[in-house]
Design a protein around this motif. Sequence first.
Motif, PDB file in Angstrom:
ATOM      1  N   ASN A 174     -12.641  -8.479 -11.988  1.00  0.00           N
ATOM      2  CA  ASN A 174     -11.357  -7.772 -11.890  1.00  0.00           C
ATOM      3  C   ASN A 174     -11.250  -7.185 -10.491  1.00  0.00           C
ATOM      4  O   ASN A 174     -12.224  -6.652  -9.956  1.00  0.00           O
ATOM      5  CB  ASN A 174     -11.291  -6.649 -12.924  1.00  0.00           C
ATOM      6  N   ILE A 175     -10.074  -7.281  -9.922  1.00  0.00           N
ATOM      7  CA  ILE A 175      -9.878  -6.749  -8.580  1.00  0.00           C
ATOM      8  C   ILE A 175      -8.598  -5.930  -8.535  1.00  0.00           C
ATOM      9  O   ILE A 175      -7.582  -6.306  -9.135  1.00  0.00           O
ATOM     10  CB  ILE A 175      -9.846  -7.903  -7.549  1.00  0.00           C
ATOM     11  N   GLY A 176      -8.674  -4.761  -7.903  1.00  0.00           N
ATOM     12  CA  GLY A 176      -7.496  -3.923  -7.733  1.00  0.00           C
ATOM     13  C   GLY A 176      -6.806  -4.234  -6.416  1.00  0.00           C
ATOM     14  O   GLY A 176      -7.441  -4.694  -5.462  1.00  0.00           O
ATOM     15  N   PHE A 177      -5.487  -3.964  -6.356  1.00  0.00           N
ATOM     16  CA  PHE A 177      -4.715  -4.248  -5.155  1.00  0.00           C
ATOM     17  C   PHE A 177      -3.963  -3.006  -4.695  1.00  0.00           C
ATOM     18  O   PHE A 177      -3.246  -2.376  -5.484  1.00  0.00           O
ATOM     19  CB  PHE A 177      -3.711  -5.370  -5.416  1.00  0.00           C
ATOM     20  N   LEU A 178      -4.112  -2.695  -3.409  1.00  0.00           N
ATOM     21  CA  LEU A 178      -3.337  -1.638  -2.770  1.00  0.00           C
ATOM     22  C   LEU A 178      -2.319  -2.299  -1.859  1.00  0.00           C
ATOM     23  O   LEU A 178      -2.676  -3.000  -0.913  1.00  0.00           O
ATOM     24  CB  LEU A 178      -4.248  -0.709  -1.966  1.00  0.00           C
ATOM     25  N   VAL A 179      -1.038  -2.071  -2.141  1.00  0.00           N
ATOM     26  CA  VAL A 179       0.049  -2.724  -1.414  1.00  0.00           C
ATOM     27  C   VAL A 179       0.703  -1.729  -0.462  1.00  0.00           C
ATOM     28  O   VAL A 179       1.119  -0.639  -0.880  1.00  0.00           O
ATOM     29  CB  VAL A 179       1.098  -3.296  -2.397  1.00  0.00           C
ATOM     30  N   GLU A 180       0.788  -2.118   0.798  1.00  0.00           N
ATOM     31  CA  GLU A 180       1.435  -1.297   1.830  1.00  0.00           C
ATOM     32  C   GLU A 180       0.819   0.099   1.937  1.00  0.00           C
ATOM     33  O   GLU A 180       1.517   1.056   2.305  1.00  0.00           O
ATOM     34  CB  GLU A 180       2.940  -1.190   1.553  1.00  0.00           C
ATOM     35  N   ASP A 181      -0.455   0.217   1.591  1.00  0.00           N
ATOM     36  CA  ASP A 181      -1.128   1.520   1.579  1.00  0.00           C
ATOM     37  C   ASP A 181      -0.335   2.548   0.770  1.00  0.00           C
ATOM     38  O   ASP A 181      -0.407   3.755   1.038  1.00  0.00           O
ATOM     39  CB  ASP A 181      -1.350   2.050   3.005  1.00  0.00           C
ATOM     40  N   ALA A 182       0.411   2.074  -0.233  1.00  0.00           N
ATOM     41  CA  ALA A 182       1.314   2.958  -0.971  1.00  0.00           C
ATOM     42  C   ALA A 182       1.176   2.826  -2.484  1.00  0.00           C
ATOM     43  O   ALA A 182       1.130   3.827  -3.196  1.00  0.00           O
ATOM     44  CB  ALA A 182       2.767   2.688  -0.563  1.00  0.00           C
ATOM     45  N   VAL A 183       1.126   1.600  -3.003  1.00  0.00           N
ATOM     46  CA  VAL A 183       1.089   1.364  -4.452  1.00  0.00           C
ATOM     47  C   VAL A 183      -0.239   0.717  -4.809  1.00  0.00           C
ATOM     48  O   VAL A 183      -0.584  -0.352  -4.267  1.00  0.00           O
ATOM     49  CB  VAL A 183       2.253   0.465  -4.900  1.00  0.00           C
ATOM     50  N   TYR A 184      -0.974   1.349  -5.737  1.00  0.00           N
ATOM     51  CA  TYR A 184      -2.281   0.820  -6.137  1.00  0.00           C
ATOM     52  C   TYR A 184      -2.272   0.385  -7.591  1.00  0.00           C
ATOM     53  O   TYR A 184      -1.927   1.165  -8.488  1.00  0.00           O
ATOM     54  CB  TYR A 184      -3.371   1.861  -5.926  1.00  0.00           C
ATOM     55  N   HIS A 185      -2.651  -0.872  -7.831  1.00  0.00           N
ATOM     56  CA  HIS A 185      -2.766  -1.455  -9.173  1.00  0.00           C
ATOM     57  C   HIS A 185      -4.233  -1.780  -9.419  1.00  0.00           C
ATOM     58  O   HIS A 185      -4.785  -2.674  -8.777  1.00  0.00           O
ATOM     59  CB  HIS A 185      -1.917  -2.714  -9.265  1.00  0.00           C
ATOM     60  N   PRO A 186      -4.907  -1.078 -10.364  1.00  0.00           N
ATOM     61  CA  PRO A 186      -6.343  -1.296 -10.558  1.00  0.00           C
ATOM     62  C   PRO A 186      -6.703  -2.415 -11.509  1.00  0.00           C
ATOM     63  O   PRO A 186      -7.893  -2.699 -11.710  1.00  0.00           O
ATOM     64  CB  PRO A 186      -6.803   0.038 -11.137  1.00  0.00           C
ATOM     65  N   GLY A 187      -5.686  -3.068 -12.131  1.00  0.00           N
ATOM     66  CA  GLY A 187      -6.001  -4.044 -13.173  1.00  0.00           C
ATOM     67  C   GLY A 187      -6.652  -3.354 -14.351  1.00  0.00           C
ATOM     68  O   GLY A 187      -6.310  -2.222 -14.697  1.00  0.00           O
ATOM     69  N   ASP A 188      -7.628  -3.998 -14.976  1.00  0.00           N
ATOM     70  CA  ASP A 188      -8.339  -3.413 -16.116  1.00  0.00           C
ATOM     71  C   ASP A 188      -9.615  -2.740 -15.623  1.00  0.00           C
ATOM     72  O   ASP A 188     -10.745  -3.186 -15.894  1.00  0.00           O
ATOM     73  CB  ASP A 188      -8.664  -4.482 -17.155  1.00  0.00           C
ATOM     74  N   SER A 189      -9.439  -1.666 -14.879  1.00  0.00           N
ATOM     75  CA  SER A 189     -10.580  -0.923 -14.371  1.00  0.00           C
ATOM     76  C   SER A 189     -10.097   0.445 -13.917  1.00  0.00           C
ATOM     77  O   SER A 189      -8.890   0.698 -13.837  1.00  0.00           O
ATOM     78  CB  SER A 189     -11.221  -1.644 -13.178  1.00  0.00           C
ATOM     79  N   PHE A 190     -11.042   1.297 -13.601  1.00  0.00           N
ATOM     80  CA  PHE A 190     -10.734   2.569 -12.953  1.00  0.00           C
ATOM     81  C   PHE A 190     -11.371   2.606 -11.562  1.00  0.00           C
ATOM     82  O   PHE A 190     -11.777   3.651 -11.075  1.00  0.00           O
ATOM     83  CB  PHE A 190     -11.209   3.745 -13.807  1.00  0.00           C
ATOM     84  N   THR A 191     -11.439   1.434 -10.920  1.00  0.00           N
ATOM     85  CA  THR A 191     -11.918   1.364  -9.545  1.00  0.00           C
ATOM     86  C   THR A 191     -10.953   2.126  -8.638  1.00  0.00           C
ATOM     87  O   THR A 191      -9.742   1.931  -8.709  1.00  0.00           O
ATOM     88  CB  THR A 191     -12.013  -0.101  -9.081  1.00  0.00           C
ATOM     89  N   ARG A 192     -11.501   2.974  -7.781  1.00  0.00           N
ATOM     90  CA  ARG A 192     -10.665   3.828  -6.943  1.00  0.00           C
ATOM     91  C   ARG A 192     -10.470   3.229  -5.551  1.00  0.00           C
ATOM     92  O   ARG A 192     -11.401   2.672  -4.987  1.00  0.00           O
ATOM     93  CB  ARG A 192     -11.305   5.212  -6.801  1.00  0.00           C
ATOM     94  N   PRO A 193      -9.282   3.370  -4.982  1.00  0.00           N
ATOM     95  CA  PRO A 193      -9.097   2.984  -3.581  1.00  0.00           C
ATOM     96  C   PRO A 193      -9.806   3.979  -2.680  1.00  0.00           C
ATOM     97  O   PRO A 193     -10.150   5.081  -3.106  1.00  0.00           O
ATOM     98  CB  PRO A 193      -7.573   3.044  -3.403  1.00  0.00           C
ATOM     99  N   ASP A 194     -10.011   3.603  -1.432  1.00  0.00           N
ATOM    100  CA  ASP A 194     -10.762   4.450  -0.511  1.00  0.00           C
ATOM    101  C   ASP A 194      -9.864   5.329   0.357  1.00  0.00           C
ATOM    102  O   ASP A 194     -10.300   5.847   1.367  1.00  0.00           O
ATOM    103  CB  ASP A 194     -11.659   3.586   0.385  1.00  0.00           C
ATOM    104  N   ARG A 195      -8.608   5.468  -0.046  1.00  0.00           N
ATOM    105  CA  ARG A 195      -7.668   6.251   0.751  1.00  0.00           C
ATOM    106  C   ARG A 195      -6.570   6.831  -0.144  1.00  0.00           C
ATOM    107  O   ARG A 195      -6.415   6.446  -1.293  1.00  0.00           O
ATOM    108  CB  ARG A 195      -7.050   5.376   1.845  1.00  0.00           C
ATOM    109  N   GLN A 196      -5.832   7.783   0.400  1.00  0.00           N
ATOM    110  CA  GLN A 196      -4.723   8.399  -0.312  1.00  0.00           C
ATOM    111  C   GLN A 196      -3.632   7.362  -0.558  1.00  0.00           C
ATOM    112  O   GLN A 196      -3.349   6.529   0.307  1.00  0.00           O
ATOM    113  CB  GLN A 196      -4.143   9.549   0.528  1.00  0.00           C
ATOM    114  N   VAL A 197      -3.037   7.369  -1.739  1.00  0.00           N
ATOM    115  CA  VAL A 197      -1.937   6.452  -2.047  1.00  0.00           C
ATOM    116  C   VAL A 197      -0.735   7.251  -2.534  1.00  0.00           C
ATOM    117  O   VAL A 197      -0.864   8.387  -2.990  1.00  0.00           O
ATOM    118  CB  VAL A 197      -2.342   5.402  -3.103  1.00  0.00           C
ATOM    119  N   HIS A 198       0.416   6.626  -2.454  1.00  0.00           N
ATOM    120  CA  HIS A 198       1.634   7.294  -2.920  1.00  0.00           C
ATOM    121  C   HIS A 198       1.791   7.170  -4.433  1.00  0.00           C
ATOM    122  O   HIS A 198       1.973   8.157  -5.142  1.00  0.00           O
ATOM    123  CB  HIS A 198       2.868   6.705  -2.228  1.00  0.00           C
TER     124      HIS A 198
END
Length: 206
Positions: free
Chosen positions: A114-138
């Motif tokens: 499973n892989i999460g996607f951060l789009v435009e450093d603004a919207v984060y979709h983690p899929g089926d996980s609680f993996t955290r991005p490494d930066r602040q998101v909107h």
Amino acid sequence: MKLTKYTHACVRLEKDGKVLLIDPGTFTEDEAFAAADAILVTHEHGDHIDTDRVKDLDAPIWTNAGAASQLTELGDRVNVVADGSSFEAAGFSVRAYGKDHAIILPELGVPCENIGFLVEDAVYHPGDSFTRPDRQVHTNLVPVSGPWFALPPAVEYARAVNATQTLGIHEALLSQIGQGMMKRFLDGQEDRPYLLVTPGDSVEIV
């Protein structure tokens, strides 16, 4: 950027006349697929990708190796990415995070990649996980139901990401009462709201 929420895990992002579709699964409304310029898929489960409808599109797909192995019939339309990858899809900048789907039962182990996607450093979709991005998101898209879901890690995840706003996804197993309960637990302070939206609703990402 405009975000439209569809049933369960699917969201559609629109910017500068381009459409990026994330996790268009079997529960997703047909309208979500219209004019999609690119597709992101967090993992191979059917509630996150409807292969029959996706293969009828012309849009390229970005996903992990596990899901890509299920999409070989689509040939070079499929692009394999992994944790740490950065790429552009239909004019959207995207970063990839994580590797494993959340565990459903310990004896079953990790169900799939499973892989999460951060789009435009603004919207984060983690899929089926609680993996955290490494930066602040909107806008953080927080899963709120599923056989792997548990409330404490969901709340911990939402608090740790500390986004400007959160929006519930992966909600198909919940009644309206259940969705309201998730809002109660996941809502932040007044300036960091939890958005409870219905399929087809759109929000602007500033």
